[in-house]
Design a protein around this motif. Structure first.
Motif, mmCIF file in Angstrom:
data_model
loop_
_atom_site.group_PDB
_atom_site.id
_atom_site.type_symbol
_atom_site.label_atom_id
_atom_site.label_comp_id
_atom_site.label_asym_id
_atom_site.label_seq_id
_atom_site.Cartn_x
_atom_site.Cartn_y
_atom_site.Cartn_z
ATOM 1 N N ILE A 399 7.146 4.121 -8.602
ATOM 2 C CA ILE A 399 7.087 3.770 -10.088
ATOM 3 C C ILE A 399 5.805 2.858 -10.355
ATOM 4 C CG2 ILE A 399 9.757 3.525 -9.591
ATOM 5 C CD1 ILE A 399 9.003 0.628 -8.388
ATOM 6 N N GLU A 400 5.733 3.971 -11.665
ATOM 7 C CA GLU A 400 4.412 2.626 -12.348
ATOM 8 C C GLU A 400 4.564 0.555 -13.089
ATOM 9 O OE1 GLU A 400 2.841 4.428 -15.340
ATOM 10 O OE2 GLU A 400 2.518 6.264 -14.466
ATOM 11 N N GLY A 401 3.808 0.158 -11.704
ATOM 12 C CA GLY A 401 3.913 -0.776 -12.686
ATOM 13 C C GLY A 401 2.688 -2.005 -13.149
ATOM 14 N N ALA A 402 3.090 -3.434 -12.491
ATOM 15 C CA ALA A 402 1.699 -3.865 -13.109
ATOM 16 C C ALA A 402 1.614 -5.799 -12.456
ATOM 17 C CB ALA A 402 1.746 -4.185 -14.296
ATOM 18 N N ILE A 403 0.200 -5.732 -11.556
ATOM 19 C CA ILE A 403 0.137 -7.166 -10.964
ATOM 20 C C ILE A 403 -0.252 -7.894 -12.147
ATOM 21 C CG2 ILE A 403 -0.963 -7.781 -8.300
ATOM 22 C CD1 ILE A 403 -0.102 -6.001 -7.201
ATOM 23 N N LEU A 404 -0.065 -9.168 -11.872
ATOM 24 C CA LEU A 404 -0.745 -10.119 -12.769
ATOM 25 C C LEU A 404 -1.739 -10.820 -11.642
ATOM 26 C CD1 LEU A 404 -1.382 -11.911 -15.342
ATOM 27 C CD2 LEU A 404 0.749 -13.258 -14.916
ATOM 28 N N ARG A 405 -2.658 -10.916 -11.527
ATOM 29 C CA ARG A 405 -3.370 -11.533 -10.607
ATOM 30 C C ARG A 405 -3.837 -12.989 -10.945
ATOM 31 N NH1 ARG A 405 -7.332 -7.797 -7.668
ATOM 32 N NH2 ARG A 405 -9.088 -9.615 -7.471
ATOM 33 N N ARG A 406 -4.117 -13.687 -10.063
ATOM 34 C CA ARG A 406 -4.384 -15.378 -9.845
ATOM 35 C C ARG A 406 -5.055 -15.401 -10.429
ATOM 36 N NH1 ARG A 406 -2.992 -18.518 -4.757
ATOM 37 N NH2 ARG A 406 -1.873 -20.631 -5.965
ATOM 38 N N ASP A 407 -6.089 -15.094 -11.175
ATOM 39 C CA ASP A 407 -7.373 -15.519 -12.073
ATOM 40 C C ASP A 407 -6.688 -14.824 -14.051
ATOM 41 O OD1 ASP A 407 -7.209 -12.943 -12.384
ATOM 42 O OD2 ASP A 407 -9.908 -12.527 -10.941
ATOM 43 N N GLY A 408 -5.639 -14.313 -13.883
ATOM 44 C CA GLY A 408 -5.402 -13.890 -15.323
ATOM 45 C C GLY A 408 -5.686 -12.970 -15.279
ATOM 46 N N SER A 409 -6.258 -11.510 -14.778
ATOM 47 C CA SER A 409 -6.313 -10.952 -15.117
ATOM 48 C C SER A 409 -5.613 -9.544 -13.966
ATOM 49 C CB SER A 409 -7.443 -9.501 -13.886
ATOM 50 O OG SER A 409 -7.779 -9.721 -12.918
ATOM 51 N N GLN A 410 -5.150 -8.455 -14.870
ATOM 52 C CA GLN A 410 -3.819 -7.426 -15.004
ATOM 53 C C GLN A 410 -4.515 -6.134 -14.939
ATOM 54 O OE1 GLN A 410 -0.536 -7.791 -17.799
ATOM 55 N NE2 GLN A 410 -0.512 -4.973 -17.276
ATOM 56 N N ILE A 411 -3.504 -6.123 -13.631
ATOM 57 C CA ILE A 411 -4.169 -4.208 -13.007
ATOM 58 C C ILE A 411 -2.717 -3.113 -13.024
ATOM 59 C CG2 ILE A 411 -6.056 -5.311 -11.747
ATOM 60 C CD1 ILE A 411 -3.908 -4.752 -9.387
ATOM 61 N N GLU A 412 -2.795 -2.743 -12.943
ATOM 62 C CA GLU A 412 -2.202 -1.634 -13.301
ATOM 63 C C GLU A 412 -1.276 -0.779 -11.755
ATOM 64 O OE1 GLU A 412 0.450 -0.897 -16.091
ATOM 65 O OE2 GLU A 412 -0.341 -1.865 -17.632
ATOM 66 N N THR A 413 -0.327 -0.570 -11.598
ATOM 67 C CA THR A 413 -0.436 -0.228 -9.879
ATOM 68 C C THR A 413 0.632 0.842 -9.913
ATOM 69 O OG1 THR A 413 1.037 -1.485 -9.742
ATOM 70 C CG2 THR A 413 -0.440 -2.061 -9.196
ATOM 71 N N ARG A 414 0.579 1.482 -8.724
ATOM 72 C CA ARG A 414 2.300 2.664 -8.040
ATOM 73 C C ARG A 414 2.594 2.246 -7.238
ATOM 74 N NH1 ARG A 414 4.143 7.273 -10.466
ATOM 75 N NH2 ARG A 414 2.464 7.345 -11.861
ATOM 76 N N THR A 415 3.669 2.109 -6.926
ATOM 77 C CA THR A 415 4.078 1.844 -5.673
ATOM 78 C C THR A 415 5.696 2.216 -5.426
ATOM 79 O OG1 THR A 415 4.463 -0.451 -6.870
ATOM 80 C CG2 THR A 415 5.926 -0.035 -5.045
ATOM 81 N N PHE A 416 5.453 2.817 -3.718
ATOM 82 C CA PHE A 416 5.895 4.003 -3.196
ATOM 83 C C PHE A 416 6.590 3.083 -1.949
ATOM 84 C CE2 PHE A 416 2.156 6.031 -4.338
ATOM 85 C CZ PHE A 416 2.865 7.331 -4.899
ATOM 86 N N ILE A 417 8.212 3.225 -2.302
ATOM 87 C CA ILE A 417 8.952 2.199 -0.927
ATOM 88 C C ILE A 417 9.969 3.255 -0.679
ATOM 89 C CG2 ILE A 417 10.888 1.333 -1.000
ATOM 90 C CD1 ILE A 417 9.606 0.691 -4.147
ATOM 91 N N ALA A 418 9.866 2.995 0.916
ATOM 92 C CA ALA A 418 10.436 3.644 1.950
ATOM 93 C C ALA A 418 11.072 2.627 2.735
ATOM 94 C CB ALA A 418 9.130 4.687 2.844
ATOM 95 N N PRO A 419 12.515 3.459 3.289
ATOM 96 C CA PRO A 419 13.077 2.774 4.317
ATOM 97 C C PRO A 419 12.037 1.762 5.691
ATOM 98 C CG PRO A 419 14.236 4.098 4.293
ATOM 99 C CD PRO A 419 13.090 4.608 2.879
ATOM 100 N N LEU A 420 12.364 0.807 5.772
ATOM 101 C CA LEU A 420 11.822 0.059 7.674
ATOM 102 C C LEU A 420 13.013 0.411 8.128
ATOM 103 C CD1 LEU A 420 9.322 -0.458 8.156
ATOM 104 C CD2 LEU A 420 10.267 -2.972 7.875
ATOM 105 N N ILE A 421 12.691 1.235 9.163
ATOM 106 C CA ILE A 421 13.838 1.536 10.176
ATOM 107 C C ILE A 421 13.393 1.149 11.517
ATOM 108 C CG2 ILE A 421 15.255 3.535 11.391
ATOM 109 C CD1 ILE A 421 15.645 2.664 8.385
ATOM 110 N N ASN A 422 13.332 0.448 12.577
ATOM 111 C CA ASN A 422 13.650 -0.461 14.567
ATOM 112 C C ASN A 422 14.237 0.891 15.560
ATOM 113 O OD1 ASN A 422 16.478 -0.117 14.517
ATOM 114 N ND2 ASN A 422 16.191 -2.014 14.577
ATOM 115 N N GLU A 423 13.575 0.009 16.175
ATOM 116 C CA GLU A 423 13.375 1.631 17.426
ATOM 117 C C GLU A 423 14.853 2.389 17.699
ATOM 118 O OE1 GLU A 423 14.172 -2.326 19.127
ATOM 119 O OE2 GLU A 423 12.549 -1.768 17.447
ATOM 120 N N LYS A 424 16.270 1.666 16.730
ATOM 121 C CA LYS A 424 17.945 1.660 17.058
ATOM 122 C C LYS A 424 18.196 2.592 15.936
ATOM 123 C CE LYS A 424 18.381 -2.809 20.250
ATOM 124 N NZ LYS A 424 19.327 -3.796 19.929
ATOM 125 N N GLY A 425 17.429 2.901 15.246
ATOM 126 C CA GLY A 425 17.884 3.446 13.914
ATOM 127 C C GLY A 425 18.478 2.788 12.667
#
Length: 838
Positions: A399-425
């Protein structure tokens, strides 16, 4: 007596104490022995169970080692066969490399007991050479009757390899060998391995290696075969080979595993059996009683030390793995953060902190909406994140998004999300990775704007613009006008490009340019082609002015640009002008013919009058003669001649009045007279075509204020059209049965005020619906030599008289087909001037 009783009562507790003490003295050792025996039994059982587990573990370990050795041997053999294939497929110095390949094949057979021979086969299944040419390992097959079964197995393996483009194995082949053959056991079962030689996606040959099942077991080390019996089985428990004929006792341990030697290999099972010595339980119990406690203590201490050692190794591996992961996460430019099931941030890497300008301590524990999201897009980003967490498709595409840096500048980002699975599944959260796409997105937007401007110009053109790859006939570009007229394929381009011979020539030119030295001559590419006019043969009869040129496409391939302008309207205007010119010439000829007809009528009228007068004079003189024979024979003939001369004069007068050019003059005229004149003018032509005309006029018809010459002209035109329709419907041989053309006149009282109604009905084939809609249009005609002005002029004349004229089809009695047509004409009884004054 009382004293004895009292004494016995005093001595009774001491008796019970003595009994209890004796019980302890007698049974305590027994109980101790029982307890010790039970402890020893438990210890012995534990030792026996441990020994069994150890033997099973050792058995599994040795089986795994044997399996690994066999699989490794097959992998090494496959690598050598692939290397030989590369030598055979080399294009340079073929003789030397093929000699080296043959020597490698011979070495492989000599150094591996399981391989009998190696065959090089071409794509047509012809044997090119066999390595080695002759030896004791392979000659025995040729000396037996097993060639056919071995070759069938080889052919099946080749077909499987050809269909999959992979190395394949044949089924197991049982050979019939004489019982006195010393190698009968070793050579009883064989199978083939075929390795295809693939160059540029095509198979140019095969290497086939013949294996013996007994040779596969020889890969197992001899020290293992001395301690265990190995058996090679199929998946249906059929024994292929066995390492020893010695039987194993019933208490022997056994284990087996699937032997995977290739992707397309048959299912093999490797089984291992032990040869345990006979167990002496009494001796083991004695040894256990003496050494049980010591062995147990020693084993316990050894187990503790072993577990401590294993734990230390696990901790060291964990530290190494942790350090590696930390180094990898901190060195990557991709920002990584982890969330728990409540979407709370639980971890961030260094790249993410640098990307946002926030520290890890400040970020961990935050929940959406996050402070590093722009305020104007927080709701949008929250919604996108929720959708990505619920949909696997969105999380994979990002998904395309944006991040507002602490100094006020803004950058465009692409975020990938995946489930986090432990050793027990079990899912414990999500892991997200962010990529900075500010610069690529900016470049894409600039390119999109530039392309949009270019495409807008092309889409706005009123000409078809298309580009086609001449190598694969693929449509590379098409503007709006092209898509609306020819669709989204390249067929329209080739229709406009010309005939198939020209297209073949263009493809030949494209192939020659692609095969030539790099670079396409600019003088050839940008050479302007002369425009040509092309008419489509798809039924639309559209004309296009076409221009073509060659252009290099973005991928370097040669393409053809075509621009086609629709000139159908211009061509139709040219055709219409030519038709108008032809009609003007036809009208001029008709005018000349009318003038000639008027002059001819004037010249013939006087001779006809003279003939009539002479006949009447002769008749009067003959009447004075009293000879009955003359009166009987000659007078009727003279009267008929006079009557025909008068009739001819009447016809001439009608023709003269019809073709006489004068201004319209309305007067009260008899419809009966006009209809009779019209029938008289057309009747001669009707008789010539063996047709007839009948009139049906109502009684006491009033006179109407019309121009009789114009109405006569309309009726003549309608009657001629009716005769033509009947003449087309009936052939000459059957026209005697054709119904006559009917012309009728009566009063139409359905309108107010009443109007004179005149109808002309024929029994022809009727008029098509498409013709009915256009038959009164100017210059529309269904006749090859027609001008298309007759019916249009007729309607104009009727409308100038404030009347109406229309046509309708007549159906047969069953109403299944057309049986004729009726033209209806309505004329007002009063003059238009009196109607307007009234």
């Amino acid at each position: 007596m009382k004293i004895s009783v009292s004494f016995r009562l005093l001595l009774s507790p001491f008796k019970w104490l003595r009994k209890i003490r004796g019980f302890r003295l007698v049974y305590t050792p027994l109980i101790a022995i029982v307890i010790f025996t039970a402890v020893m039994g438990v210890i012995l059982g534990t030792l026996q169970l441990q020994e069994k587990n150890q033997q099973e573990s050792a058995l599994f370990r040795e089986l795994s080692l044997a399996k690994q050795r066999i699989q490794l041997r097959f992998v090494n053999n496959f690598d050598v066969l692939v290397s030989i294939n590369r030598e055979l497929a080399a294009s340079e110095d073929k003789e030397r490399l093929r000699k080296i390949a043959y020597e490698q094949a011979v070495d492989l057979v000599n150094n591996n007991h399981e391989i009998v021979k190696i065959i090089w086969i071409d794509p047509k299944n012809q044997w090119l050479w066999t390595a080695p040419l002759s030896n004791n390992k392979s000659d025995w097959i040729n000396r037996t009757q097993n060639d056919q079964s071995a070759n069938e197995g080889l052919n099946n393996a080749i077909e499987l390899s050809r269909s999959t483009n992979r190395a394949s194995f044949s089924q197991f082949i049982n050979l019939n060998l004489p019982s006195n053959d010393p190698l009968e056991k070793e050579r009883k079962t064989v199978f083939w391995q075929v390795v295809p030689n693939i160059v540029d996606g095509e198979i140019i040959g095969y290497l086939a290696a013949l294996y013996t099942a007994q040779g596969v077991l020889d890969v197992v080390p001899a020290e293992l075969k001395a301690q265990y019996r190995f058996t090679l089985l199929t998946d249906n428990e059929r024994v292929l080979s066995i390492s020893s004929d010695r039987n194993t006792p019933k208490r022997a341990f056994s284990n087996q595993t699937s032997l995977d030697i290739g992707i397309l290999s048959p299912n093999l099972v490797l089984r291992i059996d032990t040869y345990p010595p006979p167990t002496n339980l009494t001796f083991r119990m004695l040894i256990g009683v003496v050494l049980g406690l010591c062995a147990f203590v020693i084993w316990s201490l050894w187990s503790v030390l072993k577990q401590m050692q294993v734990r230390q190794e696990a901790e060291a591996s964990l530290r190494t793995e942790t350090n590696f992961r930390n180094a990898m996460e901190n060195s990557t430019p991709v920002g990584i953060r982890a969330h728990d099931m409540e979407k709370r941030i639980t971890y961030v890497n260094r790249a993410f902190c640098e990307m946002t300008g926030w520290s890890a301590k400040e970020l961990i524990g935050l929940t959406p909406p996050f402070p590093f999201w722009p305020d104007s897009r927080r709701e949008e980003l929250v919604e996108k994140m929720n959708e990505a967490l619920e949909s696997e498709a969105i999380s994979k595409t990002g998904i395309e998004g944006a991040i507002l840096r602490r100094d006020g500048s803004q950058i465009e980002t692409r975020t990938f999300i995946a489930p986090l699975i432990n050793e027990k599944g079990t899912q414990t959260g999500w892991i997200t990775s962010l990529i900075d796409i500010s610069e690529p997105k900016k470049i894409r937007e600039e390119l999109a704007v530039s392309q949009e401007r270019f495409v807008t110009v092309l889409e706005g053109l009123d000409a078809a613009v298309s580009v086609v790859d001449l190598e694969n006939d693929k449509l590379l570009f098409a503007n709006r006008f092209y898509r609306e007229n020819f669709g989204d394929n390249a067929q329209g381009h080739f229709k406009l490009a010309g005939n198939p011979s020209n297209l073949d020539t263009l493809r030949d030119v494209a192939e020659e340019l692609q095969d030539s030295t790099p670079g396409i001559p600019s003088s050839f590419l940008y050479q302007e082609a002369e425009s040509e006019e092309v008419q489509l043969d798809d039924g639309s009869n559209k004309w296009f002015e076409v221009r073509r040129r060659f252009i290099p496409w973005v991928d370097g391939h040669l393409a053809q640009l075509l621009i086609a302008t629709d000139i159908t309207i211009r061509k139709e205007a040219d055709d219409l002008a030519r038709q108008q010119e032809a009609r003007m010439q036809f009208t001029s000829r008709l005018t000349t013919m009318g003038e000639m007809a008027s002059s001819l009528a004037h010249e013939l009228n006087q001779p006809l009058s003279a003939i009539s007068n002479y006949c009447m004079g002769v008749a009067k003189r003959l009447e004075a003669n009293l000879d009955p024979s003359l009166s009987k024979d000659i007078l009727p003939a003279l009267e008929k001649a006079s009557e025909q001369a008068h009739r001819a004069g009447t016809i001439i007068q009608r023709i003269r009045g019809f073709v006489k050019r004068s201004e319209p003059q309305r007067k009260f005229s008899s419809i009966k007279t006009i209809i009779d004149d019209a029938v008289g003018l057309v009747e001669i032509e009707a008789h010539r075509h063996r047709l007839s005309i009948t009139s049906q006029l109502a009684d006491d018809l009033p006179e109407v204020n019309v121009d009789p010459v114009l109405i006569l002209q309309i009726l003549v035109n309608l009657l001629k059209n009716a005769l033509d329709s009947v003449r087309e419907a009936y052939p000459l041989s059957s026209r005697w049965s054709a119904p006559p053309v009917m012309i009728s006149a009566d009063l139409d009282t359905s309108t107010f005020p009443a109007m004179m109604r005149i109808q002309v009905t024929d029994s022809g084939g009727g008029i098509a619906e498409s013709v009915l809609e256009r038959m009164f249009e100017p210059f529309f005609s269904t006749k090859a030599d027609g001008m298309g002005m007759g019916l249009n002029i007729c309607r104009s004349i009727i409308e100038s008289h404030h009347g109406r004229l229309w046509a309708s089809n007549v159906m047969d009695s069953e109403r299944t087909k057309l049986a004729g047509c009726t033209f209806t004409m309505l004329l007002p009884l009063e003059s238009p001037d009196s109607m307007e004054n009234g």
